[in-house]
Design an enzyme around this catalytic site. Structure first.
Site, PDB file in Angstrom:
ATOM      1  N   ARG A  16       0.926  -1.163   0.080  1.00  0.00           N
ATOM      2  CA  ARG A  16      -0.111  -0.015  -0.060  1.00  0.00           C
ATOM      3  C   ARG A  16       0.811   1.242   0.212  1.00  0.00           C
ATOM      4  O   ARG A  16       0.382   2.397   0.686  1.00  0.00           O
ATOM      5  CB  ARG A  16      -0.946  -0.055   1.251  1.00  0.00           C
ATOM      6  CG  ARG A  16      -2.109  -1.011   1.024  1.00  0.00           C
ATOM      7  CD  ARG A  16      -2.868  -1.059   2.151  1.00  0.00           C
ATOM      8  NE  ARG A  16      -2.211  -1.398   3.580  1.00  0.00           N
ATOM      9  CZ  ARG A  16      -2.709  -0.906   4.757  1.00  0.00           C
ATOM     10  NH1 ARG A  16      -3.786  -0.267   5.049  1.00  0.00           N
ATOM     11  NH2 ARG A  16      -2.120  -1.588   5.814  1.00  0.00           N
ATOM     12  N   TRP A  18       1.148   3.270  -2.460  1.00  0.00           N
ATOM     13  CA  TRP A  18       0.452   4.496  -3.088  1.00  0.00           C
ATOM     14  C   TRP A  18      -0.381   5.194  -1.968  1.00  0.00           C
ATOM     15  O   TRP A  18      -0.264   6.428  -1.873  1.00  0.00           O
ATOM     16  CB  TRP A  18      -0.368   3.899  -3.943  1.00  0.00           C
ATOM     17  CG  TRP A  18      -1.162   4.915  -4.933  1.00  0.00           C
ATOM     18  CD1 TRP A  18      -0.873   5.620  -5.997  1.00  0.00           C
ATOM     19  CD2 TRP A  18      -2.694   5.018  -4.676  1.00  0.00           C
ATOM     20  NE1 TRP A  18      -1.909   6.135  -6.368  1.00  0.00           N
ATOM     21  CE2 TRP A  18      -2.998   6.073  -5.717  1.00  0.00           C
ATOM     22  CE3 TRP A  18      -3.498   4.529  -3.782  1.00  0.00           C
ATOM     23  CZ2 TRP A  18      -4.336   6.347  -5.657  1.00  0.00           C
ATOM     24  CZ3 TRP A  18      -4.667   4.994  -3.913  1.00  0.00           C
ATOM     25  CH2 TRP A  18      -5.149   6.028  -4.864  1.00  0.00           C
ATOM     26  N   HIS A 698     -17.298  12.069   3.927  1.00  0.00           N
ATOM     27  CA  HIS A 698     -16.139  11.608   3.325  1.00  0.00           C
ATOM     28  C   HIS A 698     -15.250  12.908   3.268  1.00  0.00           C
ATOM     29  O   HIS A 698     -14.064  12.931   2.415  1.00  0.00           O
ATOM     30  CB  HIS A 698     -16.440  10.828   2.091  1.00  0.00           C
ATOM     31  CG  HIS A 698     -16.721   9.310   2.421  1.00  0.00           C
ATOM     32  ND1 HIS A 698     -18.359   9.153   2.471  1.00  0.00           N
ATOM     33  CD2 HIS A 698     -16.342   8.236   2.499  1.00  0.00           C
ATOM     34  CE1 HIS A 698     -18.357   8.129   2.840  1.00  0.00           C
ATOM     35  NE2 HIS A 698     -17.314   7.283   2.942  1.00  0.00           N
TER      36      HIS A 698
END
Length: 767
Positions: A16, A18, A698
């Site tokens: 992970r 990125w 979000h």
């Protein structure tokens, strides 16, 4: 020699990398130059891996800093005016502002990418005129060639798909918008051709959905324009996720290649090719390796399929490839050191799928005997899993068959249950609540790690969770919420938590996939028969209820969402898996009710994403999805209030199925879609309890009271105030402490304003 191709590779990296780079940049821990450097390193590593594996056609421009549709929007300068873009190359501040929101501007809408669990940022047209800000495919091609010597195949989202997935324009303006975008696509392709690019992959997954005559004419216009403008450029028109509609029209287009999905679109695409043939002047990209599933491919079957296609198309005009981008699967099985060999040997993630492609290409070119050992190894792995005791539990199979044959329904209709529930709970008009989770602070995550590593015993961890519950029960009371939740501090993920407590599941160490932005999930694997082993949520929920006189909701994830957010077995139908899950969850619902919990939320945010792309298959899916929900919830008392939650999907065409679930209250996201879902209720009467999310969780921005008041007022024009709830649009796990408190205080203040305005109003019977 048979060629192989990959339509796209996972962005996130095996560890992970990125995700970590993005979040470090957002937190100010990386400057922009270092951020670009790290992402380039990740991107080149992905290309190098495919090169070393021996893949012939390697996709470039599949890598993204957030989302490939957002990349396309910003490449064309389609920036909503609220982000104050002034032209030129789009800065990262604007790019990430569109995706995540800013202090002064709401994020663009986010929704599901076809029927997957990937979310894209919906392009907003209408406010600006498109202009080419930079040729991203060209930059990606140059980088791969200069740095690694790779003759990459640039990937571009096709014009028709881009338009059909966009918003902000009227249907009557479609041709006008196509006329504005087409010259920019031509410019991109001409610059690629001038650079010496041999093949371009233009993704048009919209072609597997139903198109009207106007869309078919637009498709013809697009690709005839390309053929005239760049006659020497080879275009691979790529489809995926299903079989194409209008096969004859599509294969007649003036392109050099057509890519078809022979996994999820196996039956339809194979039937079309058998019945209608395939043009002699085109290459067929045969998507035979599943880009969405994690199981080892049955290589003998795949080899037989490719040989069958070669009889029609000829080997020289055939490329074996993934059915879609590998974006939807984890990176590599080799990192899974804790799985039993019976299971691990039957798995294939992205890197293993590269190997499968190379093997198939070799077998076609050199004969099946050239991979005899690999074929035998594949056979053994698949057979061993098939005979597993976990997949052959007769007790579960018989119980589920019996229950699924019955008609699941509550003992009384909603109109009568609502009266009984209101009498019991005495809730005010417009009850306020949240969706379930509260911020998972670093302390919460650290405590969980200490417990998982054995540094804390069960008692220490349980005491810590109770302390968190105490804090947030008190905060919810102070804020003024009417129906509380315990906060879900003991849960890592809304699916993983339940999978760990049910039989039939297994979990990977590094099986991460991208859901949206930097949000990565590690889907459980449903590899055996699902079974209830004991209460999963009762202890924490019951404790929370002892700390307050206000009702506390029990929080469960529904059967369809658990299924759709997991990698599932392929030896039985998804309907059978859903009923197994529903039977297990029914036992948990009953355990909560017996423990004195009178409100139980069974979340189903993923119902929509499992909807088949073919209209003819959708009614059947929705029927058994609704049935599974009702199996899980139908046995409770009339006064027990069943809630559910759905988010980030288009629901206008499934309102009646949602109502058929017969939940007493449903909460649905509307904030990112700026209230557009409310239009569905202007056209359809909804007679059950409903909460339309009034702010976007979000985004880190704190919505104003006025903003939420406006959302509430619009909803009340079409929904019955007696049945209307007010809540955020999703769980608050990923938000910070301060912003969560501030946003909820504003939500309660907006509710109080609405109560003052509407409490004395006569309620029309026809709302």
């Amino acid at each position: 020699m048979m060629k192989s191709s990959v339509l796209g590779y996972p962005r996130i990296g095996a560890e992970r990398e990125w995700k970590k780079a993005l979040e470090a940049f957002w937190a100010g821990k990386l400057d922009e130059s270092e951020f670009h450097r790290q992402l380039q390193e990740i991107r080149l590593n992905h290309l190098r891996k495919q090169q070393e594996k021996g893949i012939d056609f390697i996709a470039v421009n599949d890598f993204s800093y957030y989302d490939h549709i957002l990349d396309t929007s910003t490449m064309f300068g389609l920036i909503p005016k609220r982000f104050r873009y002034e032209g030129g190359k789009v800065p990262l501040s604007v790019y990430y502002g569109i995706a995540r929101g800013t202090k002064d501007a709401a994020a663009s809408e986010m929704t599901k990418w076809f029927n997957t669990n990937y979310h894209y940022i919906v392009p907003e047209l209408g406010e600006t005129s498109p202009v080419l800000t930079e040729n991203r495919p060209l930059m990606a091609y140059r980088e791969a060639k200069e740095k690694l010597g790779i003759e990459g195949r640039p990937v571009i989202v096709g014009p028709l798909t881009f338009l059909k997935l966009s918003k902000g324009y009227r249907i009557s303006e479609t041709d006008d918008w196509l006329g504005r975008l087409l010259p920019l696509y031509v410019q991109i392709l001409q610059e690629l051709a001038s650079e010496g690019v041999q093949w371009v992959q233009i993704d048009e997954p919209i072609l597997v959905t139903k198109l009207n005559a106007d869309d078919l004419q637009r498709l013809k216009t697009i690709y005839e324009t390309f053929a005239v403008s760049v006659p020497n450029l080879n275009i691979m028109l790529q489809t995926y996720f299903e079989s194409v509609e209008h096969y004859n029209d599509i294969v007649a287009l003036p392109v050099k290649g057509i890519g078809l999905d022979f996994v999820h679109g196996y039956s339809g695409n194979l039937s079309s090719i058998k019945a209608l043939g395939f043009p002699a002047d085109k290459v067929l990209g045969a998507g035979v390796i599943d880009g969405r599933g994690i199981w080892k491919a049955p290589l003998r079957e795949k080899l037989a399929l490719v040989e069958k296609l070669a009889e029609i198309v000829t080997t020289e005009r055939l490329i074996v490839q993934t059915s879609c981008s590998l974006l939807h699967v984890p990176v590599s099985v080799k990192h899974e050191t804790k799985l039993v060999s019976e299971l691990k040997d039957a798995l294939a993630f992205a890197d293993e799928k590269l190997d499968e492609l190379v093997l198939l290409a070799k077998a076609i070119s050199q004969g099946a005997a050239s991979i005899t050992g690999e074929l035998e190894e594949c056979d053994r792995a698949i057979q061993a899993l098939k005979l597993s005791g976990e997949r052959n539990r007769s007790d579960i199979q018989h119980a589920v068959a019996s229950i699924s044959a019955q008609h699941p329904e509550r003992s009384r209709p909603f109109s009568e249950r609502h009266i009984a529930q209101q009498k019991k709970w005495q809730l005010p008009i417009f009850p306020t609540t949240t969706i379930g989770s509260f911020p998972q602070s670093p302390e919460v995550r650290k405590a969980r790690q200490q417990w998982r590593k054995g540094e804390w015993n069960n008692e220490q961890y349980a005491n810590f969770i109770r302390e968190q519950i105490d804090i947030w029960i008190k905060l919810q009371e102070e804020i003024g919420l009417d129906v509380l939740v315990h906060g879900e501090f003991e849960r890592t993920d809304m699916v993983e938590f339940f999978g760990e407590k049910l039989a039939g599941f297994v979990f990977t160490q590094n099986g991460w996939v991208q859901s949206y932005g930097s949000r990565c999930v590690k889907p459980p694997i449903i590899f055996g028969d699902v079974a209830f082993k004991g209460p999963m949520t009762v202890e924490e929920t019951k404790y929370a209820q002892t700390q307050t006189k206000r009702p506390v909701k029990g929080m469960l994830t529904g059967p369809i969402t658990i299924m759709n957010w997991s990698f599932v077995r392929e030896d039985i139908t998804r309907e059978q898996i859903a009923y197994q899950l529903a039977y297990a969850l029914r036992q948990e619902v009953e355990a909560l009710e017996q423990a004195g919990i009178g409100m139980i939320q069974v979340d189903e945010p993923a119902v929509r994403e499992g909807l088949p792309l073919k209209a003819d298959d959708q009614a059947k899916y929705l029927a058994w999805a609704v049935r599974a929900f009702r199996i899980a919830t139908c046995t409770v008392q009339d006064t027990t209030q069943i809630h559910t939650h759905m988010c980030y999907c288009e629901f206008h065409d499934m309102i009646h199925s949602i109502e058929a679930m017969d939940a007493d209250v449903i909460s649905i996201e509307t904030s990112r879609s700026h209230g557009e879902l409310i239009h569905s209720f202007e056209l359809n009467t909804y007679k059950l309890g409903i909460g339309l999310g009034v702010y976007d969780i979000h985004s880190p921005r704190i919505p104003s009271v006025e903003e939420m008041t406006s959302m509430i007022e619009r909803a009340l024009r079409v929904l019955d105030p007696k049945l209307f709830w007010i809540n955020p649009d999703c769980g608050l796990k990923t938000r910070g402490f301060e912003e969560t408190i501030a946003s909820l205080r504003n939500m309660v203040e907006a509710t109080q304003i609405a109560r003052s305005k509407h409490a004395q109003e006569p309620i029309a019977n026809n709302r």
